[in-house]
Design an enzyme around this catalytic site. Structure first.
Site, PDB file in Angstrom:
ATOM      1  N   HIS A 303       0.865  -1.181   0.000  1.00 55.91           N
ATOM      2  CA  HIS A 303       0.000   0.000   0.000  1.00 55.91           C
ATOM      3  C   HIS A 303       0.899   1.227   0.000  1.00 55.91           C
ATOM      4  O   HIS A 303       1.645   1.457   0.951  1.00 55.91           O
ATOM      5  CB  HIS A 303      -0.895  -0.008   1.244  1.00 55.91           C
ATOM      6  CG  HIS A 303      -1.966   1.039   1.242  1.00 55.91           C
ATOM      7  ND1 HIS A 303      -1.694   2.393   1.285  1.00 55.91           N
ATOM      8  CD2 HIS A 303      -3.313   0.937   1.197  1.00 55.91           C
ATOM      9  CE1 HIS A 303      -2.832   3.068   1.278  1.00 55.91           C
ATOM     10  NE2 HIS A 303      -3.827   2.213   1.226  1.00 55.91           N
ATOM     11  N   HIS A 346      -0.612   3.653  11.725  1.00 61.91           N
ATOM     12  CA  HIS A 346       0.334   4.728  11.439  1.00 61.91           C
ATOM     13  C   HIS A 346       0.481   5.666  12.628  1.00 61.91           C
ATOM     14  O   HIS A 346      -0.476   5.946  13.344  1.00 61.91           O
ATOM     15  CB  HIS A 346      -0.189   5.524  10.225  1.00 61.91           C
ATOM     16  CG  HIS A 346       0.799   6.453   9.613  1.00 61.91           C
ATOM     17  ND1 HIS A 346       0.435   7.579   8.891  1.00 61.91           N
ATOM     18  CD2 HIS A 346       2.153   6.435   9.602  1.00 61.91           C
ATOM     19  CE1 HIS A 346       1.513   8.195   8.454  1.00 61.91           C
ATOM     20  NE2 HIS A 346       2.567   7.534   8.877  1.00 61.91           N
ATOM     21  N   GLU A 352      -3.523  15.393  10.838  1.00 66.07           N
ATOM     22  CA  GLU A 352      -4.492  15.126   9.783  1.00 66.07           C
ATOM     23  C   GLU A 352      -5.920  15.461  10.225  1.00 66.07           C
ATOM     24  O   GLU A 352      -6.439  14.867  11.172  1.00 66.07           O
ATOM     25  CB  GLU A 352      -4.437  13.647   9.387  1.00 66.07           C
ATOM     26  CG  GLU A 352      -3.051  13.167   8.975  1.00 66.07           C
ATOM     27  CD  GLU A 352      -2.984  11.655   8.826  1.00 66.07           C
ATOM     28  OE1 GLU A 352      -3.999  10.980   9.140  1.00 66.07           O
ATOM     29  OE2 GLU A 352      -1.943  11.137   8.409  1.00 66.07           O
ATOM     30  N   TYR A 361     -15.739   5.600   3.748  1.00 63.85           N
ATOM     31  CA  TYR A 361     -14.272   5.564   3.773  1.00 63.85           C
ATOM     32  C   TYR A 361     -13.835   4.148   4.119  1.00 63.85           C
ATOM     33  O   TYR A 361     -14.298   3.568   5.110  1.00 63.85           O
ATOM     34  CB  TYR A 361     -13.752   6.568   4.795  1.00 63.85           C
ATOM     35  CG  TYR A 361     -12.247   6.622   4.906  1.00 63.85           C
ATOM     36  CD1 TYR A 361     -11.450   6.818   3.786  1.00 63.85           C
ATOM     37  CD2 TYR A 361     -11.618   6.477   6.143  1.00 63.85           C
ATOM     38  CE1 TYR A 361     -10.077   6.872   3.881  1.00 63.85           C
ATOM     39  CE2 TYR A 361     -10.239   6.536   6.255  1.00 63.85           C
ATOM     40  CZ  TYR A 361      -9.469   6.729   5.125  1.00 63.85           C
ATOM     41  OH  TYR A 361      -8.106   6.777   5.233  1.00 63.85           O
ATOM     42  N   HIS A 382      -3.215   5.831  14.638  1.00 58.91           N
ATOM     43  CA  HIS A 382      -4.523   5.687  14.010  1.00 58.91           C
ATOM     44  C   HIS A 382      -4.434   4.601  12.945  1.00 58.91           C
ATOM     45  O   HIS A 382      -3.344   4.149  12.597  1.00 58.91           O
ATOM     46  CB  HIS A 382      -4.998   7.006  13.398  1.00 58.91           C
ATOM     47  CG  HIS A 382      -3.987   7.671  12.509  1.00 58.91           C
ATOM     48  ND1 HIS A 382      -2.945   8.430  12.989  1.00 58.91           N
ATOM     49  CD2 HIS A 382      -3.843   7.670  11.161  1.00 58.91           C
ATOM     50  CE1 HIS A 382      -2.216   8.886  11.986  1.00 58.91           C
ATOM     51  NE2 HIS A 382      -2.734   8.425  10.867  1.00 58.91           N
TER      52      HIS A 382
END
Length: 448
Positions: A303, A346, A352, A361, A382
């Protein structure tokens, strides 16, 4: 003079002008609403056509490098010095400006439900609610993330922001931006950017409107470098649209509001300041349809970083470190083999603020809904919730297309402080962090 001019639509006191556009990103545009209004071969003639005044609007210092030098020449009925009366403070409502320390900065991941549209009449200036602020507007660094709630058009009013550039991200309802450069219509799936110092008003074109608003205190948004991606894909310059000239010649009392130094100021003019008959330059408002963004991604495995979805970036003085990145997560194919396809877990040096325009989403199928928002501040972990993790870990890895979705992110190098409204309005989801409680220990040293 200009093939994009539509003089038959322009008239004295014109209030219902059909927008026209010029294609390109920050080109050196030229446009005139009356033939011959633009001077040829010079910027400031001794006498301008039609009795107009020549005025320069600078978005960068005179000595900025050519590639980042932004300015436009405006040929208007009255110069802007005639737009300055005796200003008095006006009610700024729930619009806040950095630095804003009205609420402590919680060490937590945060998520909000969509704010409801009010039942009473509320214009754009009355309907801005600030969710987060970052940096310091006085040093031209950082940003603020707002949500706007509009149920009424601005009538005989105009506004400009001296504190920053404004990016509108409509989520519900369509808007018309009547700017001194021309008209822009936009709805969900599009963005509109209004540079610092540009006068405009916001009108409804079809029912109440809700959306997101990024206030950029720093350098202007620009296209990111593509690097090895090459000359194509991501946001292509030809898909950005800048309005053709359109003016108002109305001797109608008009309230002019200015946001300056975090304070809203107001004065009354005996005429409309939206009076630019012609202009040329590269400092102007524009819109962009996010559905024309051409995403790139992994066609083998793994990814890639979300930076590949950057639409626009506002750079800082540190190369590769943005004051703000505007990133979207649009429709796309997921084809990576032997790969956990949603965004990975992450911790990030950047902060963000996310919103959802429509759809679902993929990392948060529950709780994160259109019109809502989330905040993952710097170095706070998160990632996908339990449902997304289980589905992505065990599902069949066949090519899958994510359809009907458009999420976005305002990402900044500065920690984002929540406002009192964001913390106490009742929209904050108290159980957001519970979405990760179901992630149990899976480690088994006997099973590779």
């Amino acid at each position: 003079m200009n093939i994009n001019t539509v003089p038959e639509l322009i008239g004295r006191g014109s209030a219902s002008i059909t927008p026209g556009y010029m294609s390109g990103f920050k080109n050196s545009f030229e446009t005139e609403a009356l033939p011959g209004a633009l001077p040829i071969g010079r910027n400031s003639p001794q006498r301008c056509a039609y009795g107009l005044y020549a005025e320069q609007l600078s978005g960068s210092p005179f000595t900025a490098p050519r590639g980042s030098n932004e300015r436009s020449w405006l040929y208007r009925i009255r110069p802007s010095v005639k737009h300055s009366g005796r200003f008095a403070k006006a009610d700024v409502g729930l619009w806040r400006t950095a630095p804003c320390h009205e609420h402590e900065m919680p060490i937590a991941q945060l998520r909000w439900d969509p704010p409801p549209l009010p039942q009473h009449e509320q214009t754009f200036l009355q309907g801005v609610v600030t969710m987060t602020t970052a940096g310091d507007a006085n040093t031209q660094a950082g940003m603020a993330a707002h949500i706007y709630l509009i149920t009424a058009s601005m009538v005989d009013q105009a506004f400009y922001n001296a504190d920053g550039e404004l990016m509108f991200v409509p989520q519900q309802g369509s808007l018309r931006f009547v700017t001194e450069f021309g008209r822009i219509d936009a709805g969900p799936g599009e963005i509109v950017v209004i540079p610092r110092g540009v006068k405009f008003r916001v009108e409804l074109t079809g029912g109440p409107a809700r959306g997101y608003l990024c206030e950029n205190y720093g350098g202007a948004f620009t296209l990111p470098e593509r690097g090895p991606i090459g000359a194509n894909c991501l946001a292509n310059a030809r898909d950005f649209l800048t309005p053709v000239a359109a003016y108002e010649d109305k001797d109608t009392p008009t309230e002019l509001f200015v946001k300056w130094g975090g304070t809203l100021w107001a004065t009354t003019l005996p005429y409309s300041p939206i009076d630019v008959v012609a202009w040329h330059g590269n400092y102007a408002p524009y819109k962009y349809d996010l559905r024309t963004f051409s995403p790139v991604g992994a066609i083998g495995f793994d990814h890639p970083d979300p930076s590949i979805f950057t639409v626009l970036t506002a750079p800082s003085e540190t190369p590769g470190t943005a004051n703000i990145d505007f990133v979207i997560f649009p429709e796309r194919w997921m084809v990576a083999d032997n790969t956990f396809r949603p965004p990975w877990y992450h911790m990030n040096i950047m902060s963000e603020f996310m919103g959802l325009i429509y759809g679902v989403y993929d990392a948060k199928p529950q709780g994160f809904v259109p019109g809502g928002a989330s905040l993952h501040n710097m170095m706070l972990p998160h990632g996908p919730d339990r449902e997304a993790f289980d589905h992505a870990s065990n599902g069949e890895l066949k090519p899958t297309k994510l359809t009907g979705t458009m999420a976005f992110m305002f990402e900044t190098r500065y920690p984002q402080r929540v406002t009192e409204y964001a913390a106490t309005s009742g929209l904050l989801q108290p159980d957001y962090a519970d979405c990760w409680t179901g992630l149990e220990k899976r480690f088994d040293p006997t099973r590779p």
